[in-house]
Design a protein around this motif. Sequence first.
Motif, PDB file in Angstrom:
ATOM      1  N   LEU A   3      -1.135 -13.793   3.418  1.00 39.61           N
ATOM      2  CA  LEU A   3      -0.344 -14.469   4.432  1.00 39.61           C
ATOM      3  C   LEU A   3       0.679 -15.381   3.761  1.00 39.61           C
ATOM      4  O   LEU A   3       0.330 -16.295   3.018  1.00 39.61           O
ATOM      5  CB  LEU A   3      -1.228 -15.297   5.365  1.00 39.61           C
ATOM      6  CG  LEU A   3      -1.989 -14.522   6.450  1.00 39.61           C
ATOM      7  CD1 LEU A   3      -3.053 -13.614   5.860  1.00 39.61           C
ATOM      8  CD2 LEU A   3      -2.624 -15.485   7.449  1.00 39.61           C
ATOM      9  N   GLU A  23       2.311 -15.339   8.006  1.00 39.03           N
ATOM     10  CA  GLU A  23       2.593 -13.950   8.353  1.00 39.03           C
ATOM     11  C   GLU A  23       1.984 -13.011   7.313  1.00 39.03           C
ATOM     12  O   GLU A  23       2.073 -13.257   6.109  1.00 39.03           O
ATOM     13  CB  GLU A  23       4.105 -13.717   8.426  1.00 39.03           C
ATOM     14  CG  GLU A  23       4.799 -14.501   9.516  1.00 39.03           C
ATOM     15  CD  GLU A  23       4.432 -14.032  10.908  1.00 39.03           C
ATOM     16  OE1 GLU A  23       4.147 -12.824  11.059  1.00 39.03           O
ATOM     17  OE2 GLU A  23       4.427 -14.858  11.840  1.00 39.03           O
ATOM     18  N   ASN A  67       2.405 -10.418   5.173  1.00 41.17           N
ATOM     19  CA  ASN A  67       3.519  -9.691   4.578  1.00 41.17           C
ATOM     20  C   ASN A  67       3.135  -8.826   3.380  1.00 41.17           C
ATOM     21  O   ASN A  67       3.864  -7.900   3.022  1.00 41.17           O
ATOM     22  CB  ASN A  67       4.605 -10.673   4.132  1.00 41.17           C
ATOM     23  CG  ASN A  67       5.187 -11.471   5.276  1.00 41.17           C
ATOM     24  OD1 ASN A  67       5.158 -12.693   5.272  1.00 41.17           O
ATOM     25  ND2 ASN A  67       5.698 -10.781   6.285  1.00 41.17           N
ATOM     26  N   LYS A  97      -0.531  -3.075   9.519  1.00 45.84           N
ATOM     27  CA  LYS A  97       0.351  -3.375   8.401  1.00 45.84           C
ATOM     28  C   LYS A  97       0.440  -2.216   7.419  1.00 45.84           C
ATOM     29  O   LYS A  97       0.972  -2.356   6.337  1.00 45.84           O
ATOM     30  CB  LYS A  97      -0.138  -4.639   7.668  1.00 45.84           C
ATOM     31  CG  LYS A  97      -0.008  -5.899   8.508  1.00 45.84           C
ATOM     32  CD  LYS A  97       1.439  -6.191   8.830  1.00 45.84           C
ATOM     33  CE  LYS A  97       1.570  -7.472   9.632  1.00 45.84           C
ATOM     34  NZ  LYS A  97       2.965  -7.728  10.001  1.00 45.84           N
TER      35      LYS A  97
END
Length: 286
Positions: free
Chosen positions: A135, A139, A141, A6
Amino acid sequence: MKSLKKTIFASAVIIGANTLLFQGFTQAVTVSEFKQTHVIPTKYANAAAGPFQAAPNSLPDGYKKANYTVGAIDLENYRNQTPTSKDLTKEEAAEIGAQALWEVFDLNLEGQAIEMGYQQANEGLPRSRWYADVLINGERNYYFSVDSVTGELFTIGRSRTLDEKVSVAFDSALAKNPQEYVELAKKLAEKYNVVHSAVKSVEYNGQGYSNNDPTISMDITGENGEMALITFSRYDKALLGISYNTEYKSALEFNQELIKQVQDKIEELGKSALPENEAPTLRVLK
């Protein structure tokens, strides 16, 4: 490592030009990324090293604590490191990040989850910290990291996967004239007090991408000498992340040291003459 996937901020050493290209935004520079870990003493400059105390009346405008869950990042690197009695709890660190996400991204974490991981001081950052994956509907993000003792915000950011196909190629015209992003970075740096003083200068840093989201990064320098890196999407000018003074300067210093090590190794190998008639071979720099 999931958290590294990420990464919005990833650094690359350009040996020939001796320059540092930050491709988007970094969550951290850690020695574990180089498959070695060395614990070193934590260093603080002008920072209190006592237990965290929530400052009264310091909440962002309109902020109300959300009902989110706090868990642990299930990775070996984090499982093997344990907070000390001087460190914030992961719940305290999570709330610092939740407030920052609200202020910077207007993000409400009601019903969402924050997964925390503790990291001891290392060569990349001589301060212990809590890192968080946030999350949203399951997800990952968003993310942030804070000093595990003082609660100082180190990094904050988000990553996206755009719904449409977008070019992530280097934009040479933008590199020659990034003024629009210079002005945007200055405006947001002042709005969020990124360098804790008036902004002295904003300079173009580089371009990159995260997932399929093209990025551009700007160096911010304050009148007080603090530095930060702000990253935007080249797709829609959305703010993607901020690396604050402590994290950013540590990353710069660490990468400069890596450059020096590579240069020293190249010089050392250059002094080693090949035996006569021996064909050149590739060597691994350790």
